[in-house]
Design a protein around this motif. Sequence first.
Motif, PDB file in Angstrom:
ATOM      1  N   ASP A 193      44.922 -33.166  18.552  1.00 51.17           N
ATOM      2  CA  ASP A 193      44.669 -32.308  19.708  1.00 51.17           C
ATOM      3  C   ASP A 193      43.690 -31.234  19.256  1.00 51.17           C
ATOM      4  O   ASP A 193      43.995 -30.456  18.360  1.00 51.17           O
ATOM      5  CB  ASP A 193      45.994 -31.686  20.148  1.00 51.17           C
ATOM      6  N   PHE A 194      42.490 -31.209  19.847  1.00 43.98           N
ATOM      7  CA  PHE A 194      41.521 -30.214  19.409  1.00 43.98           C
ATOM      8  C   PHE A 194      40.999 -29.381  20.568  1.00 43.98           C
ATOM      9  O   PHE A 194      40.996 -29.820  21.717  1.00 43.98           O
ATOM     10  CB  PHE A 194      40.359 -30.846  18.635  1.00 43.98           C
ATOM     11  N   SER A 195      40.595 -28.171  20.224  1.00 39.62           N
ATOM     12  CA  SER A 195      39.940 -27.269  21.168  1.00 39.62           C
ATOM     13  C   SER A 195      38.771 -26.612  20.462  1.00 39.62           C
ATOM     14  O   SER A 195      38.906 -26.132  19.335  1.00 39.62           O
ATOM     15  CB  SER A 195      40.903 -26.186  21.653  1.00 39.62           C
ATOM     16  N   ILE A 196      37.645 -26.596  21.150  1.00 34.42           N
ATOM     17  CA  ILE A 196      36.455 -25.934  20.617  1.00 34.42           C
ATOM     18  C   ILE A 196      36.361 -24.570  21.276  1.00 34.42           C
ATOM     19  O   ILE A 196      36.435 -24.449  22.504  1.00 34.42           O
ATOM     20  CB  ILE A 196      35.188 -26.763  20.890  1.00 34.42           C
ATOM     21  N   HIS A 197      36.216 -23.549  20.448  1.00 36.44           N
ATOM     22  CA  HIS A 197      36.174 -22.171  20.929  1.00 36.44           C
ATOM     23  C   HIS A 197      34.783 -21.579  20.745  1.00 36.44           C
ATOM     24  O   HIS A 197      34.145 -21.782  19.714  1.00 36.44           O
ATOM     25  CB  HIS A 197      37.178 -21.309  20.154  1.00 36.44           C
ATOM     26  N   ALA A 198      34.356 -20.837  21.734  1.00 34.10           N
ATOM     27  CA  ALA A 198      33.103 -20.088  21.648  1.00 34.10           C
ATOM     28  C   ALA A 198      33.349 -18.849  20.784  1.00 34.10           C
ATOM     29  O   ALA A 198      34.492 -18.439  20.587  1.00 34.10           O
ATOM     30  CB  ALA A 198      32.652 -19.671  23.044  1.00 34.10           C
ATOM     31  N   PRO A 199      32.297 -18.233  20.287  1.00 36.71           N
ATOM     32  CA  PRO A 199      32.474 -16.998  19.516  1.00 36.71           C
ATOM     33  C   PRO A 199      33.146 -15.915  20.366  1.00 36.71           C
ATOM     34  O   PRO A 199      32.952 -15.849  21.574  1.00 36.71           O
ATOM     35  CB  PRO A 199      31.041 -16.592  19.163  1.00 36.71           C
ATOM     36  N   HIS A 200      33.931 -15.076  19.703  1.00 36.91           N
ATOM     37  CA  HIS A 200      34.574 -13.952  20.403  1.00 36.91           C
ATOM     38  C   HIS A 200      33.515 -12.952  20.838  1.00 36.91           C
ATOM     39  O   HIS A 200      32.490 -12.786  20.174  1.00 36.91           O
ATOM     40  CB  HIS A 200      35.594 -13.266  19.487  1.00 36.91           C
ATOM     41  N   ARG A 201      33.766 -12.287  21.944  1.00 36.92           N
ATOM     42  CA  ARG A 201      32.779 -11.339  22.479  1.00 36.92           C
ATOM     43  C   ARG A 201      32.444 -10.211  21.506  1.00 36.92           C
ATOM     44  O   ARG A 201      31.308  -9.793  21.405  1.00 36.92           O
ATOM     45  CB  ARG A 201      33.275 -10.736  23.789  1.00 36.92           C
ATOM     46  N   GLU A 202      33.451  -9.710  20.797  1.00 35.44           N
ATOM     47  CA  GLU A 202      33.211  -8.609  19.866  1.00 35.44           C
ATOM     48  C   GLU A 202      32.824  -9.076  18.458  1.00 35.44           C
ATOM     49  O   GLU A 202      32.488  -8.280  17.608  1.00 35.44           O
ATOM     50  CB  GLU A 202      34.452  -7.710  19.754  1.00 35.44           C
ATOM     51  N   GLY A 203      32.895 -10.371  18.212  1.00 41.35           N
ATOM     52  CA  GLY A 203      32.646 -10.895  16.871  1.00 41.35           C
ATOM     53  C   GLY A 203      31.232 -11.396  16.685  1.00 41.35           C
ATOM     54  O   GLY A 203      30.328 -11.140  17.476  1.00 41.35           O
ATOM     55  N   ASP A 204      31.059 -12.140  15.626  1.00 40.42           N
ATOM     56  CA  ASP A 204      29.773 -12.741  15.287  1.00 40.42           C
ATOM     57  C   ASP A 204      29.428 -13.821  16.308  1.00 40.42           C
ATOM     58  O   ASP A 204      30.222 -14.730  16.553  1.00 40.42           O
ATOM     59  CB  ASP A 204      29.855 -13.347  13.880  1.00 40.42           C
ATOM     60  N   GLU A 205      28.261 -13.734  16.910  1.00 41.07           N
ATOM     61  CA  GLU A 205      27.846 -14.677  17.951  1.00 41.07           C
ATOM     62  C   GLU A 205      27.638 -16.098  17.434  1.00 41.07           C
ATOM     63  O   GLU A 205      27.466 -17.028  18.207  1.00 41.07           O
ATOM     64  CB  GLU A 205      26.566 -14.188  18.626  1.00 41.07           C
ATOM     65  N   ARG A 206      27.668 -16.270  16.114  1.00 38.32           N
ATOM     66  CA  ARG A 206      27.497 -17.601  15.522  1.00 38.32           C
ATOM     67  C   ARG A 206      28.826 -18.273  15.212  1.00 38.32           C
ATOM     68  O   ARG A 206      28.852 -19.387  14.710  1.00 38.32           O
ATOM     69  CB  ARG A 206      26.677 -17.494  14.231  1.00 38.32           C
ATOM     70  N   ASN A 207      29.935 -17.622  15.529  1.00 36.21           N
ATOM     71  CA  ASN A 207      31.253 -18.110  15.129  1.00 36.21           C
ATOM     72  C   ASN A 207      31.820 -19.173  16.070  1.00 36.21           C
ATOM     73  O   ASN A 207      32.908 -19.044  16.609  1.00 36.21           O
ATOM     74  CB  ASN A 207      32.234 -16.935  15.000  1.00 36.21           C
ATOM     75  N   HIS A 208      31.098 -20.257  16.246  1.00 42.78           N
ATOM     76  CA  HIS A 208      31.637 -21.397  16.978  1.00 42.78           C
ATOM     77  C   HIS A 208      32.643 -22.063  16.044  1.00 42.78           C
ATOM     78  O   HIS A 208      32.372 -22.247  14.857  1.00 42.78           O
ATOM     79  CB  HIS A 208      30.533 -22.392  17.330  1.00 42.78           C
ATOM     80  N   HIS A 209      33.812 -22.407  16.571  1.00 45.18           N
ATOM     81  CA  HIS A 209      34.833 -23.005  15.719  1.00 45.18           C
ATOM     82  C   HIS A 209      35.750 -23.893  16.542  1.00 45.18           C
ATOM     83  O   HIS A 209      35.751 -23.842  17.770  1.00 45.18           O
ATOM     84  CB  HIS A 209      35.635 -21.922  14.980  1.00 45.18           C
ATOM     85  N   ALA A 210      36.522 -24.706  15.836  1.00 48.75           N
ATOM     86  CA  ALA A 210      37.474 -25.600  16.491  1.00 48.75           C
ATOM     87  C   ALA A 210      38.843 -25.432  15.845  1.00 48.75           C
ATOM     88  O   ALA A 210      38.949 -25.193  14.644  1.00 48.75           O
ATOM     89  CB  ALA A 210      37.014 -27.044  16.363  1.00 48.75           C
ATOM     90  N   HIS A 211      39.858 -25.542  16.663  1.00 49.45           N
ATOM     91  CA  HIS A 211      41.240 -25.592  16.204  1.00 49.45           C
ATOM     92  C   HIS A 211      41.696 -27.030  16.410  1.00 49.45           C
ATOM     93  O   HIS A 211      41.592 -27.566  17.518  1.00 49.45           O
ATOM     94  CB  HIS A 211      42.123 -24.640  17.006  1.00 49.45           C
ATOM     95  N   ILE A 212      42.169 -27.637  15.351  1.00 51.50           N
ATOM     96  CA  ILE A 212      42.559 -29.043  15.387  1.00 51.50           C
ATOM     97  C   ILE A 212      44.009 -29.146  14.935  1.00 51.50           C
ATOM     98  O   ILE A 212      44.351 -28.710  13.835  1.00 51.50           O
ATOM     99  CB  ILE A 212      41.643 -29.883  14.467  1.00 51.50           C
ATOM    100  N   LEU A 213      44.860 -29.686  15.797  1.00 47.79           N
ATOM    101  CA  LEU A 213      46.263 -29.908  15.465  1.00 47.79           C
ATOM    102  C   LEU A 213      46.503 -31.412  15.416  1.00 47.79           C
ATOM    103  O   LEU A 213      46.169 -32.127  16.364  1.00 47.79           O
ATOM    104  CB  LEU A 213      47.182 -29.306  16.530  1.00 47.79           C
ATOM    105  N   SER A 214      47.084 -31.877  14.334  1.00 47.91           N
ATOM    106  CA  SER A 214      47.424 -33.300  14.243  1.00 47.91           C
ATOM    107  C   SER A 214      48.921 -33.429  14.059  1.00 47.91           C
ATOM    108  O   SER A 214      49.542 -32.658  13.333  1.00 47.91           O
ATOM    109  CB  SER A 214      46.666 -33.976  13.098  1.00 47.91           C
ATOM    110  N   THR A 215      49.495 -34.404  14.751  1.00 49.94           N
ATOM    111  CA  THR A 215      50.932 -34.639  14.597  1.00 49.94           C
ATOM    112  C   THR A 215      51.203 -35.143  13.189  1.00 49.94           C
ATOM    113  O   THR A 215      50.324 -35.713  12.539  1.00 49.94           O
ATOM    114  CB  THR A 215      51.437 -35.671  15.631  1.00 49.94           C
ATOM    115  N   THR A 216      52.416 -34.952  12.736  1.00 50.22           N
ATOM    116  CA  THR A 216      52.770 -35.415  11.390  1.00 50.22           C
ATOM    117  C   THR A 216      53.332 -36.830  11.423  1.00 50.22           C
ATOM    118  O   THR A 216      53.534 -37.431  10.376  1.00 50.22           O
ATOM    119  CB  THR A 216      53.809 -34.477  10.742  1.00 50.22           C
ATOM    120  N   ARG A 217      53.564 -37.353  12.606  1.00 45.26           N
ATOM    121  CA  ARG A 217      54.078 -38.705  12.748  1.00 45.26           C
ATOM    122  C   ARG A 217      53.076 -39.593  13.469  1.00 45.26           C
ATOM    123  O   ARG A 217      52.242 -39.115  14.227  1.00 45.26           O
ATOM    124  CB  ARG A 217      55.393 -38.692  13.530  1.00 45.26           C
ATOM    125  N   LYS A 218      53.191 -40.880  13.239  1.00 38.61           N
ATOM    126  CA  LYS A 218      52.324 -41.855  13.897  1.00 38.61           C
ATOM    127  C   LYS A 218      52.655 -41.924  15.383  1.00 38.61           C
ATOM    128  O   LYS A 218      53.797 -41.734  15.781  1.00 38.61           O
ATOM    129  CB  LYS A 218      52.484 -43.234  13.274  1.00 38.61           C
TER     130      LYS A 218
END
Length: 135
Positions: A106-131
């Motif tokens: 399960d992933f989500s791509i986040h834009a940079p925070h308004r107060e942070g560095d404008e280059r801080n594109h990042h993703a949060h990726i969660l993977s289940t521990t089971r098949k």
Amino acid sequence: TAAAAYRSGSEIADRTTGQVFDYTRKRGIEHSEIVLPTEAAKRDINWARDRQQLWNAAEEAEKRKDARVAREYEVALPHELSRQQRLELVRAFSQEVANRYGNAVDFSIHAPHREGDERNHHAHILSTTRKVEAT
């Protein structure tokens, strides 16, 4: 369950506690998606594409109260890439993880925070521990 809702900007009801996690007003989420192993797609296992079903099943599969339900990766993305290229990169990485371990990602791509560095594109990726299985 709460982490999945927070990262994706969605609402998830936890069936074990009855608690509802609502992050629908969370800003900065460019894209959220659940990736399944290619083998699961061939076997028509689509229940796991529903965020609420997926994370509740992951919680219910664990019997120990200190069990690990997911692994989380936070990945910095090159700001030089276009939005579409960032999506393709994260989707390809998530598909590789799903295929290698047979789990849901399960992933989500986040834009940079308004107060942070404008280059801080990042993703949060969660993977289940089971098949991911049919049930």
